[in-house]
Design a protein around this motif. Structure first.
Motif, PDB file in Angstrom:
ATOM      1  N   ALA A 165       3.146   1.173  11.724  1.00 22.24           N
ATOM      2  CA  ALA A 165       4.414   1.490  12.398  1.00 22.24           C
ATOM      3  C   ALA A 165       5.145   0.328  12.709  1.00 22.24           C
ATOM      4  O   ALA A 165       6.420  -0.017  12.238  1.00 22.24           O
ATOM      5  N   CYS A 166       4.698  -0.598  13.506  1.00 21.69           N
ATOM      6  CA  CYS A 166       5.101  -1.637  14.103  1.00 21.69           C
ATOM      7  C   CYS A 166       5.454  -2.725  12.796  1.00 21.69           C
ATOM      8  O   CYS A 166       6.504  -3.232  12.883  1.00 21.69           O
ATOM      9  N   ALA A 167       4.701  -2.812  11.808  1.00 25.12           N
ATOM     10  CA  ALA A 167       4.851  -3.713  11.094  1.00 25.12           C
ATOM     11  C   ALA A 167       5.912  -3.419   9.924  1.00 25.12           C
ATOM     12  O   ALA A 167       6.934  -4.317   9.664  1.00 25.12           O
ATOM     13  N   ARG A 168       6.015  -2.073   9.569  1.00 27.06           N
ATOM     14  CA  ARG A 168       7.224  -1.732   8.975  1.00 27.06           C
ATOM     15  C   ARG A 168       8.300  -1.780   9.711  1.00 27.06           C
ATOM     16  O   ARG A 168       9.481  -2.017   8.756  1.00 27.06           O
ATOM     17  N   ALA A 169       8.577  -1.529  10.771  1.00 24.56           N
ATOM     18  CA  ALA A 169       9.745  -1.702  11.757  1.00 24.56           C
ATOM     19  C   ALA A 169      10.272  -3.008  11.931  1.00 24.56           C
ATOM     20  O   ALA A 169      11.521  -3.136  12.126  1.00 24.56           O
ATOM     21  N   THR A 170       9.234  -4.270  11.733  1.00 22.08           N
ATOM     22  CA  THR A 170       9.911  -5.351  12.087  1.00 22.08           C
ATOM     23  C   THR A 170      10.643  -6.020  11.063  1.00 22.08           C
ATOM     24  O   THR A 170      10.145  -5.977   9.570  1.00 22.08           O
ATOM     25  N   ASP A 204       0.860  -1.300   0.154  1.00 18.42           N
ATOM     26  CA  ASP A 204      -0.136  -0.023  -0.059  1.00 18.42           C
ATOM     27  C   ASP A 204       0.793   1.307   0.010  1.00 18.42           C
ATOM     28  O   ASP A 204       0.505   2.244  -0.747  1.00 18.42           O
ATOM     29  N   ASP A 205       2.068   1.014   0.895  1.00 13.76           N
ATOM     30  CA  ASP A 205       2.796   2.500   0.691  1.00 13.76           C
ATOM     31  C   ASP A 205       3.513   2.754  -0.771  1.00 13.76           C
ATOM     32  O   ASP A 205       3.330   3.804  -1.081  1.00 13.76           O
ATOM     33  N   ARG A 206       3.804   1.641  -1.428  1.00 15.96           N
ATOM     34  CA  ARG A 206       4.116   1.685  -2.773  1.00 15.96           C
ATOM     35  C   ARG A 206       3.257   2.217  -3.671  1.00 15.96           C
ATOM     36  O   ARG A 206       3.363   2.912  -4.437  1.00 15.96           O
ATOM     37  N   ALA A 207       1.971   1.828  -3.378  1.00 14.75           N
ATOM     38  CA  ALA A 207       0.958   2.184  -4.415  1.00 14.75           C
ATOM     39  C   ALA A 207       0.532   3.688  -4.082  1.00 14.75           C
ATOM     40  O   ALA A 207       0.280   4.376  -5.103  1.00 14.75           O
ATOM     41  N   LYS A 208       0.684   4.104  -3.019  1.00 11.81           N
ATOM     42  CA  LYS A 208       0.424   5.524  -2.525  1.00 11.81           C
ATOM     43  C   LYS A 208       1.407   6.427  -3.162  1.00 11.81           C
ATOM     44  O   LYS A 208       0.955   7.441  -3.641  1.00 11.81           O
ATOM     45  N   ALA A 209       2.695   5.947  -3.120  1.00  9.53           N
ATOM     46  CA  ALA A 209       3.798   6.643  -3.645  1.00  9.53           C
ATOM     47  C   ALA A 209       3.904   6.920  -5.075  1.00  9.53           C
ATOM     48  O   ALA A 209       4.026   7.840  -5.624  1.00  9.53           O
ATOM     49  N   GLN A 210       3.126   5.860  -5.778  1.00 12.18           N
ATOM     50  CA  GLN A 210       3.195   6.040  -6.975  1.00 12.18           C
ATOM     51  C   GLN A 210       1.615   6.337  -7.904  1.00 12.18           C
ATOM     52  O   GLN A 210       1.530   6.451  -8.943  1.00 12.18           O
ATOM     53  N   GLY A 211       0.808   6.763  -6.904  1.00 13.51           N
ATOM     54  CA  GLY A 211      -0.352   7.207  -7.324  1.00 13.51           C
ATOM     55  C   GLY A 211      -1.274   6.087  -7.952  1.00 13.51           C
ATOM     56  O   GLY A 211      -2.251   6.275  -8.772  1.00 13.51           O
ATOM     57  N   LEU A 212      -0.967   4.918  -7.448  1.00  8.57           N
ATOM     58  CA  LEU A 212      -1.834   3.586  -7.837  1.00  8.57           C
ATOM     59  C   LEU A 212      -2.942   3.439  -6.831  1.00  8.57           C
ATOM     60  O   LEU A 212      -2.921   4.027  -5.857  1.00  8.57           O
ATOM     61  N   PRO A 213      -4.082   2.753  -7.320  1.00 12.64           N
ATOM     62  CA  PRO A 213      -5.243   2.462  -6.293  1.00 12.64           C
ATOM     63  C   PRO A 213      -4.480   1.678  -5.256  1.00 12.64           C
ATOM     64  O   PRO A 213      -3.665   1.046  -5.137  1.00 12.64           O
ATOM     65  N   ARG A 214      -5.113   2.087  -3.870  1.00 12.29           N
ATOM     66  CA  ARG A 214      -4.618   1.728  -2.649  1.00 12.29           C
ATOM     67  C   ARG A 214      -5.047   0.090  -2.474  1.00 12.29           C
ATOM     68  O   ARG A 214      -5.809  -0.293  -3.034  1.00 12.29           O
ATOM     69  N   VAL A 215      -3.913  -0.558  -1.949  1.00 15.36           N
ATOM     70  CA  VAL A 215      -4.210  -1.943  -1.259  1.00 15.36           C
ATOM     71  C   VAL A 215      -5.019  -2.089  -0.151  1.00 15.36           C
ATOM     72  O   VAL A 215      -5.868  -2.973  -0.070  1.00 15.36           O
ATOM     73  N   ILE A 216      -4.847  -1.156   0.851  1.00 18.60           N
ATOM     74  CA  ILE A 216      -5.617  -1.134   2.041  1.00 18.60           C
ATOM     75  C   ILE A 216      -6.976  -0.479   1.815  1.00 18.60           C
ATOM     76  O   ILE A 216      -6.921   0.302   0.982  1.00 18.60           O
ATOM     77  N   ASP A 217      -7.979  -0.924   2.303  1.00 18.28           N
ATOM     78  CA  ASP A 217      -9.299  -0.320   2.530  1.00 18.28           C
ATOM     79  C   ASP A 217      -9.218   1.008   3.095  1.00 18.28           C
ATOM     80  O   ASP A 217      -9.788   0.985   4.342  1.00 18.28           O
ATOM     81  N   VAL A 218      -8.609   2.053   2.747  1.00 19.04           N
ATOM     82  CA  VAL A 218      -8.520   3.136   3.407  1.00 19.04           C
ATOM     83  C   VAL A 218      -9.791   4.006   3.826  1.00 19.04           C
ATOM     84  O   VAL A 218      -9.876   4.227   5.119  1.00 19.04           O
ATOM     85  N   ALA A 219     -10.791   3.702   3.138  1.00 15.38           N
ATOM     86  CA  ALA A 219     -12.214   4.409   3.813  1.00 15.38           C
ATOM     87  C   ALA A 219     -12.589   3.642   4.710  1.00 15.38           C
ATOM     88  O   ALA A 219     -13.349   4.234   5.737  1.00 15.38           O
TER      89      ALA A 219
END
Length: 760
Positions: A328-333, A299-314
């Motif tokens: 943040a925990c998941a990214r840091a592990t 989802d971080d990559r999709a957001k950075a590239q302007g692509l459809p989000r992977v996480i259901d943000v809404a």
């Protein structure tokens, strides 16, 4: 789709001819006549009886044979022609019966008359029902209510359970532990915290709408085989099924439907799991965090590239809280730590996460492999985190699916069997029955035995089950049980809990729900709740095993009346004879769930309890679904990582077993015959310790509490299990499980990750 390899121990599909042969064998073993075997045709039918085995859902449109191998075994066990009469007890002292194997005790047949222990002769002797009720009432009347425990096994009906909890509270305590304390209490705590309801949110209809299913620590082929029908149908639609389980279980690999002529007469079978990941015992949090990490980073990559989000943000923004901290925990592990703890490669977890990200509606089924750990509640919360990331709660075809074991264990909680006063409608009960219920927290199963060991519990009323065998730390708990003043056991068959008796002990024979409940007002029906939260009626079809055996409502009413006397406003005699009166009171206590109970109980497919989370209404502290940031990846804080010889023991059930009931001394799925004293070990662990297959060894618990827990005579069997992990049978291995080794929030015993070593 890649082919998932089968286990060398059982290189066949589950079901099929092996299942048919096993059913035929037990019908002959229990001397079930041909005319009686037709009772199976009424099992799990809308106008028949609910299976006494697992709690899987009863469909509105059932198959002709709506029973599985496990259910047929349970029915044969209850409808056996064998009888344990008073004459049997004249010939056998209790001391001599203690030397019998657990299987042999129950195999001897159905109990036929109420019995009381006679210390002078060391035998159980027949008494009348009137005498039993009178003396039990007198004993209970002489005790402090807080020193008495009212245990309930999951097989009691909704009617019996409601009567039982009301009796206990009128008596003066909330000591109402049940079998849920031993298995899915981690679910009740974890899901309640996360989404506001302590049960699963799926129904049978969701199987037709799902795009993907996960399985975590649930052996469907042994514990809930009827569920294989839904899985088979889903696989035919191309729905992927991804399994995380330390052992390669045949029921999760492939299935040959015994009701399909094509699959019985040809090599045809259905592959169940499309991915099978043998996670390390206790590595579930790490595995789930790995998938969550993959989703969040995608989802971080999709957001950075302007692509459809992977996480259901809404969904996450509107319906959840705690996401940022968890992300943040998941990214840091680090991936290396996830791989080390889970025992799975990054590539494997990315494969699973990839399927998850491609699916729109996802179910997550799980069992005690997730809940019976020191961090069992965290495991449940982590699986909920995974579902929340893509909005997979509160939409068709999606949601958490805890698969319960006992056939009404969830329903008992629904009608008030709980030690937690905040979960029972005490104000309503007070108003309805004109008494003041106790408000002090009661004892759960572990707490009851902790108090028993200290001498603070004086009596146990045991509504079914085999507590002495099912609880941990047998060398500590059995002597404590034998020191009790009173033990009252309501049962269909003799078991170890009746023989390790209190000073005053009764064994009271009850009818199974398979049997016809006749009262002066006519044949009565009972009801129960299945794993998906649906309520069903159940009507007995078999003749009672004995003219002196009684339905459970009769027994509970008799003890309550004798104990409470004029203190009770309940007409126990009327309830005993007319179960519809009990259902009417249940509807008054719980109108949102049970309104029009007597009319709706025969609705095909059952009627569903309200589940706000299905509609994205969150009855949590925050008013939203809550993400949890895990405390640690290491599942078991008691596991001594620095002890080089340490192994993680997980306890198992065999295919010929239901909880503590053992139908036959074998486990065909794992290639084990003629013994249950076996440990399953990885070949590398066997070689590392210079051992050999077939060698007998002793297991010793690694603990620093001064108690030497060990089990001798275990035969080594090489098996497909992760390195550092071993498997052994329940309840034999309970002797190795410390009473204090439980999930810290739910107190579910940590039976799936016991730190042990092999000693010569």
């Amino acid at each position: 789709m890649s082919k998932v390899n089968k286990s060398p121990s059982y290189p066949f599909a589950s079901g099929g001819w092996g299942s048919l042969k096993s059913v035929t064998t037990i019908l002959a073993q229990e001397k079930v006549a041909l005319k009686d075997s037709t009772i199976l045709l009424k099992q799990n039918k809308p106008d028949g009886f609910m299976c006494v085995s697992c709690s899987w859902a009863k469909p509105a449109d059932p198959h002709t044979f709506e029973f599985c191998e496990s259910g047929a075994k349970a029915t044969a066990w209850d409808t056996t022609a064998k009888r344990m009469t008073p004459e049997f007890f004249e010939l056998n002292t209790v001391t001599s019966l203690l030397n019998w194997h657990d299987h042999d005790l129950e195999e001897a047949g159905r109990l036929t008359a109420p019995m009381k222990y006679d210390a002078a002769t060391d035998r159980y002797t027949e008494v009348s029902w009137e005498e039993a009720f009178r003396e039990i009432g007198r004993e209970l009347g002489a005790l402090d209510p807080e020193s008495v425990v009212f245990y309930a096994s999951g097989r009691a009906s909704l009617e019996t359970s409601y009567m039982y909890q009301l009796f206990a509270r009128m008596y003066g305590c909330n000591n109402l532990p049940d079998s849920s304390n031993m298995c899915h209490e981690s679910t009740s705590v974890g899901l309640k915290e996360a989404i506001g309801v302590g049960v699963g949110t799926i129904t049978l209809e969701d199987f037709e709408k799902t795009d993907l299913m996960f399985f975590f620590g649930q052996n469907v082929g042994t514990n809930s085989p009827r569920m294989l029908h839904q899985l088979q149908d889903a696989r035919k639609r191309g729905v992927p099924i991804i399994t995380f389980n330390p052992l390669r279980e045949p029921g999760l690999v492939s299935f040959a439907n015994p009701q399909s002529p094509v699959q019985m007469l040809t090599p045809a079978e259905t592959q169940i799991s499309t991915q099978y990941h043998q996670v390390k015992t206790g590595g579930d949090t790490a595995a789930i965090l790995g998938m969550c990490k993959a989703v969040i980073e995608a989802d971080d990559r999709a957001k950075a590239q302007g692509l459809p989000r992977v996480i259901d943000v809404a969904f996450v923004d509107e319906h959840t809280t705690g996401f940022d901290e968890f992300a943040a925990c998941a990214r840091a592990t680090d991936w290396s730590e996830i791989e080390r703890v889970s025992g799975l490669t990054r590539a494997a977890l990315l494969d699973a996460a990839g399927e998850y990200m491609r699916a729109n509606a996802v179910m997550a089924h799980y069992g005690m492999g997730l809940t019976q750990h020191r961090l069992g509640v965290q495991n449940v919360r982590m699986l909920t985190n995974l579902l929340l990331l893509r909005g997979n709660i509160g939409k068709p075809g999606a949601g958490p699916s805890p698969v319960r074991g006992h056939s009404n264990v969830q329903g008992q909680r629904t009608v008030g069997i709980t030690e937690k006063p905040e979960l029972a409608p005490l104000d309503q009960l007070a108003k309805q029955f004109s008494f003041e219920p106790p408000r002090k927290k009661g004892l759960n199963t572990v707490e009851a035995f902790e108090a028993m060991v200290k001498g603070n519990v004086k009596a146990v009323v045991n509504l079914g089950g085999n507590l002495v065998r099912s609880v941990p730390d047998r060398l500590q708990t059995e002597p404590a049980w034998a020191r009790l003043r009173l033990t009252v056991n309501v049962a269909t068959k003799l078991n170890r809990s009746h023989l390790v008796h209190g000073e005053v002990s009764y064994v009271l024979p009850c009818l199974s729900r398979i049997e016809i409940h006749r009262t002066p007002l006519g044949d009565q029906a009972v009801s129960m709740e299945d794993s998906t939260g649906c309520m069903h009626g159940s009507r007995g079809a078999a003749e009672p095993a004995s003219e002196k055996a009684r339905p459970e409502p009769f027994i509970v009413a008799g003890i309550a009346k004798a104990t409470l006397g004029e203190r009770s406003s309940v007409d126990w005699d009327a309830w005993r004879d007319d179960y519809s009166l009990v259902r009417g009171e249940i509807a008054t206590t719980y109108p949102d769930i049970f309104h029009d109970f007597n009319e709706r109980m025969w609705q095909p497919g059952g009627f569903h309890r309200p589940l706000p989370a299905r509609h994205r209404e969150w009855k949590t502290k925050s008013g939203k679904a809550e993400f949890l940031t895990p405390h640690s990846l290491g599942e078991d804080p008691d596991m001594p990582e620095k002890v080089p010889e340490a192994l993680r023991l997980m306890t198992l059930r065999s295919d010929s077993q239901f909880n503590t009931t053992i139908y036959k001394i074998e486990d065909r799925f794992r290639g084990v015959k003629d013994t249950r004293m076996v440990i399953l070990m990885n070949k590398a662990d066997i070689e590392k310790r210079r051992l050999h297959e077939g060698q007998k060894v002793t297991l010793q618990t690694i603990a620093d509490d001064g108690i030497d827990r060990r089990l001798e005579g275990l035969k080594i069997k090489a098996y497909e299990i992760p390195e550092g992990c071993i498997g052994g049978y329940y309840p034999e291995c309970n002797v190795l499980l410390p009473l204090w080794h439980y999930a810290k929030e739910s107190k579910v015993p940590g039976a799936k990750s016991i730190p042990v070593r092999i000693v010569q």
